[in-house]
Motif scaffolding. Structure first.
Motif, PDB file in Angstrom:
ATOM      1  N   THR A 176     -27.085   6.099  -8.212  1.00 22.30           N
ATOM      2  CA  THR A 176     -26.337   5.096  -8.982  1.00 22.30           C
ATOM      3  C   THR A 176     -27.064   3.758  -9.136  1.00 22.30           C
ATOM      4  O   THR A 176     -26.674   2.966  -9.999  1.00 22.30           O
ATOM      5  CB  THR A 176     -24.973   4.838  -8.322  1.00 22.30           C
ATOM      6  OG1 THR A 176     -25.167   4.383  -6.974  1.00 22.30           O
ATOM      7  CG2 THR A 176     -24.143   6.110  -8.305  1.00 22.30           C
ATOM      8  N   ILE A 177     -28.088   3.482  -8.333  1.00 23.55           N
ATOM      9  CA  ILE A 177     -28.764   2.186  -8.459  1.00 23.55           C
ATOM     10  C   ILE A 177     -29.594   2.154  -9.733  1.00 23.55           C
ATOM     11  O   ILE A 177     -30.086   3.174 -10.214  1.00 23.55           O
ATOM     12  CB  ILE A 177     -29.649   1.866  -7.239  1.00 23.55           C
ATOM     13  CG1 ILE A 177     -30.802   2.867  -7.100  1.00 23.55           C
ATOM     14  CG2 ILE A 177     -28.838   1.817  -5.972  1.00 23.55           C
ATOM     15  CD1 ILE A 177     -31.832   2.439  -6.067  1.00 23.55           C
ATOM     16  N   GLU A 178     -29.750   0.956 -10.289  1.00 21.78           N
ATOM     17  CA  GLU A 178     -30.482   0.775 -11.527  1.00 21.78           C
ATOM     18  C   GLU A 178     -31.591  -0.254 -11.344  1.00 21.78           C
ATOM     19  O   GLU A 178     -31.635  -0.977 -10.348  1.00 21.78           O
ATOM     20  CB  GLU A 178     -29.527   0.337 -12.643  1.00 21.78           C
ATOM     21  CG  GLU A 178     -28.437   1.353 -12.950  1.00 21.78           C
ATOM     22  CD  GLU A 178     -27.496   0.871 -14.032  1.00 21.78           C
ATOM     23  OE1 GLU A 178     -27.608  -0.309 -14.423  1.00 21.78           O
ATOM     24  OE2 GLU A 178     -26.652   1.670 -14.483  1.00 21.78           O
ATOM     25  N   SER A 179     -32.457  -0.331 -12.328  1.00 18.29           N
ATOM     26  CA  SER A 179     -33.578  -1.263 -12.292  1.00 18.29           C
ATOM     27  C   SER A 179     -33.093  -2.707 -12.340  1.00 18.29           C
ATOM     28  O   SER A 179     -32.124  -3.028 -13.042  1.00 18.29           O
ATOM     29  CB  SER A 179     -34.518  -0.992 -13.468  1.00 18.29           C
ATOM     30  OG  SER A 179     -35.485  -2.016 -13.589  1.00 18.29           O
ATOM     31  N   ASN A 205     -31.146  -4.566  -3.921  1.00 15.06           N
ATOM     32  CA  ASN A 205     -30.922  -3.283  -4.583  1.00 15.06           C
ATOM     33  C   ASN A 205     -31.280  -2.124  -3.659  1.00 15.06           C
ATOM     34  O   ASN A 205     -30.555  -1.129  -3.576  1.00 15.06           O
ATOM     35  CB  ASN A 205     -31.743  -3.213  -5.870  1.00 15.06           C
ATOM     36  CG  ASN A 205     -31.101  -2.351  -6.932  1.00 15.06           C
ATOM     37  OD1 ASN A 205     -29.906  -2.442  -7.176  1.00 15.06           O
ATOM     38  ND2 ASN A 205     -31.891  -1.499  -7.567  1.00 15.06           N
ATOM     39  N   VAL A 206     -32.398  -2.260  -2.947  1.00 19.10           N
ATOM     40  CA  VAL A 206     -32.810  -1.216  -2.008  1.00 19.10           C
ATOM     41  C   VAL A 206     -31.812  -1.091  -0.868  1.00 19.10           C
ATOM     42  O   VAL A 206     -31.517   0.016  -0.388  1.00 19.10           O
ATOM     43  CB  VAL A 206     -34.216  -1.512  -1.459  1.00 19.10           C
ATOM     44  CG1 VAL A 206     -34.575  -0.565  -0.308  1.00 19.10           C
ATOM     45  CG2 VAL A 206     -35.265  -1.385  -2.564  1.00 19.10           C
ATOM     46  N   ALA A 255     -38.709   2.535  -6.283  1.00 22.99           N
ATOM     47  CA  ALA A 255     -39.125   2.939  -7.624  1.00 22.99           C
ATOM     48  C   ALA A 255     -38.005   2.728  -8.635  1.00 22.99           C
ATOM     49  O   ALA A 255     -38.232   2.234  -9.750  1.00 22.99           O
ATOM     50  CB  ALA A 255     -39.577   4.393  -7.617  1.00 22.99           C
ATOM     51  N   LYS A 256     -36.776   3.096  -8.261  1.00 29.34           N
ATOM     52  CA  LYS A 256     -35.649   2.964  -9.184  1.00 29.34           C
ATOM     53  C   LYS A 256     -35.233   1.511  -9.372  1.00 29.34           C
ATOM     54  O   LYS A 256     -34.525   1.187 -10.339  1.00 29.34           O
ATOM     55  CB  LYS A 256     -34.461   3.788  -8.687  1.00 29.34           C
ATOM     56  CG  LYS A 256     -34.684   5.287  -8.707  1.00 29.34           C
ATOM     57  CD  LYS A 256     -33.394   6.071  -8.535  1.00 29.34           C
ATOM     58  CE  LYS A 256     -32.497   5.940  -9.740  1.00 29.34           C
ATOM     59  NZ  LYS A 256     -31.310   6.825  -9.672  1.00 29.34           N
ATOM     60  N   SER A 257     -35.663   0.635  -8.467  1.00 32.09           N
ATOM     61  CA  SER A 257     -35.310  -0.780  -8.571  1.00 32.09           C
ATOM     62  C   SER A 257     -36.188  -1.524  -9.558  1.00 32.09           C
ATOM     63  O   SER A 257     -35.902  -2.673  -9.901  1.00 32.09           O
ATOM     64  CB  SER A 257     -35.400  -1.455  -7.189  1.00 32.09           C
ATOM     65  OG  SER A 257     -34.485  -0.887  -6.279  1.00 32.09           O
ATOM     66  N   MET A 258     -37.272  -0.902 -10.005  1.00 36.45           N
ATOM     67  CA  MET A 258     -38.209  -1.547 -10.915  1.00 36.45           C
ATOM     68  C   MET A 258     -38.361  -0.709 -12.183  1.00 36.45           C
ATOM     69  O   MET A 258     -38.396   0.522 -12.119  1.00 36.45           O
ATOM     70  CB  MET A 258     -39.567  -1.728 -10.233  1.00 36.45           C
ATOM     71  CG  MET A 258     -39.528  -2.556  -8.958  1.00 36.45           C
ATOM     72  SD  MET A 258     -41.145  -2.755  -8.196  1.00 36.45           S
ATOM     73  CE  MET A 258     -41.454  -1.076  -7.635  1.00 36.45           C
TER      74      MET A 258
END
Length: 318
Positions: free
Chosen positions: A192-195, A11-12, A54-57
């Motif tokens: 646009t990335i999500e958890s 994701n990162v 942060a946005k990945s979790m």
């Protein structure tokens, strides 16, 4: 690499290009329950990397932009008198979160910097004699610019020792820079990335990390490395450079980081290469020397790794 860590890394990588090793070290610190100092010149992606993680979790996120006029209460919170209730009420500061981004931490005064000592070292915050817990898990990512000195305050040794690792982003290759242009020319991937994971998964990950097996010979190897930093360079020829070696907190940090790196590599046991991979980012910034150059301290640790015999065994758990 565990499925959880792989999901976060992938994701990162949708945002950050060409920094796989840096991302792996950041995930190592996350798994080990430590904190990270990202140090590099402006524009290398320090803040973007922190935001991407942060946005990945699915964790609460707080950010503090450190400035010279920032007060400790701006970080930890303060008690104020509520006229409606007729009593003092505590207003939580941004430190009461799961992931805290301390942006440009060296721009704040030492007094404000010290407001993070307790929460980073003990996972708690004491204000007006009352102790509170900021969040579980609690992970601090701090950034700083090592080049600019005007209006900046170097982090004291006690603060540096609270960071599990100090990591440098480094520059991009020609091909990586071209990929960055192609990716960002029409889009902003960070938006646009999500958890991809929950809070409970991170807590379980950190608990599992403590159970990564470390062979007795590797425990002795960790001790030998730390003891080597306290011999003031006698084994490396740099006897006039080192004033103080790594603290006992650094010994435990190297142990935890080795376990975390083994987990990132998909193993449930530590091998010598894990210790060597994290030794520089874990140990170099903890050393007190007569030079402020990071390269000199990193070179000292590299020489130390070369001078101490590496044990050879079957490292799998018996």
């Amino acid at each position: 690499m565990s499925d959880l860590l792989l999901r976060i890394k992938d994701n990162v990588s949708k945002v950050i290009i060409g920094k796989e090793s840096v991302t792996e070290l950041l995930l190592t610190a996350l798994a080990a329950g430590g904190h990270v100092l990202l140090e590099d010149v402006p524009g290398t992606g320090k803040t973007v990397l922190a935001k991407s993680l942060a946005k990945s979790m699915d964790l609460s996120f707080g950010r503090v932009q450190f400035t010279p006029d920032l007060l400790p209460s701006d970080v930890t919170g303060l008690s104020y008198f509520n006229q409606e209730k007729g009593a003092f009420v505590f207003k939580e500061g941004p430190v009461f979160t799961n992931l805290l981004l301390a942006d440009e931490i060296n721009r704040a005064t030492p007094r404000t910097q010290s407001s993070l000592l307790e929460c980073m070292g003990e996972g708690q915050v004491t204000v007006d004699g009352v102790t509170r817990t900021p969040g579980i898990p609690f992970f601090v990512i701090a950034t700083q610019n090592p080049v600019e000195t005007l209006g900046c305050y170097p982090l004291p040794e006690a603060q540096m020792d609270r960071f599990l690792m100090k990591i440098s982003m480094g520059s991009l290759t020609e091909e990586q820079e071209r990929q960055m242009i192609d990716r960002y020319i029409n889009d902003q991937p960070l938006d646009t990335i999500e958890s991809v994971c929950s809070r409970d998964e991170i807590v379980n990950l950190q608990n599992d990390c403590k159970n990564i097996y470390v062979h007795t010979d590797l425990r002795n190897y960790i001790v030998s490395l730390v003891q080597g930093t306290r011999k003031y360079g006698s084994s490396t020829g740099d006897s006039n450079m080192i004033e103080e070696g790594v603290s006992p907190r650094g010994t435990l940090a190297l142990l935890r980081a080795s376990q975390g790196y083994a987990m990132v590599q998909g193993r449930d046991f530590v091998v010598p290469e894990d210790i060597k991979a994290v030794a520089v980012p874990v140990l170099a910034h903890r050393m007190i020397s007569d030079t402020s150059y990071t390269e000199a301290k990193e070179s000292f640790i590299q020489n130390l790794l070369s001078s101490i015999e590496l044990p050879t065994e079957d490292w799998t758990q018996p």
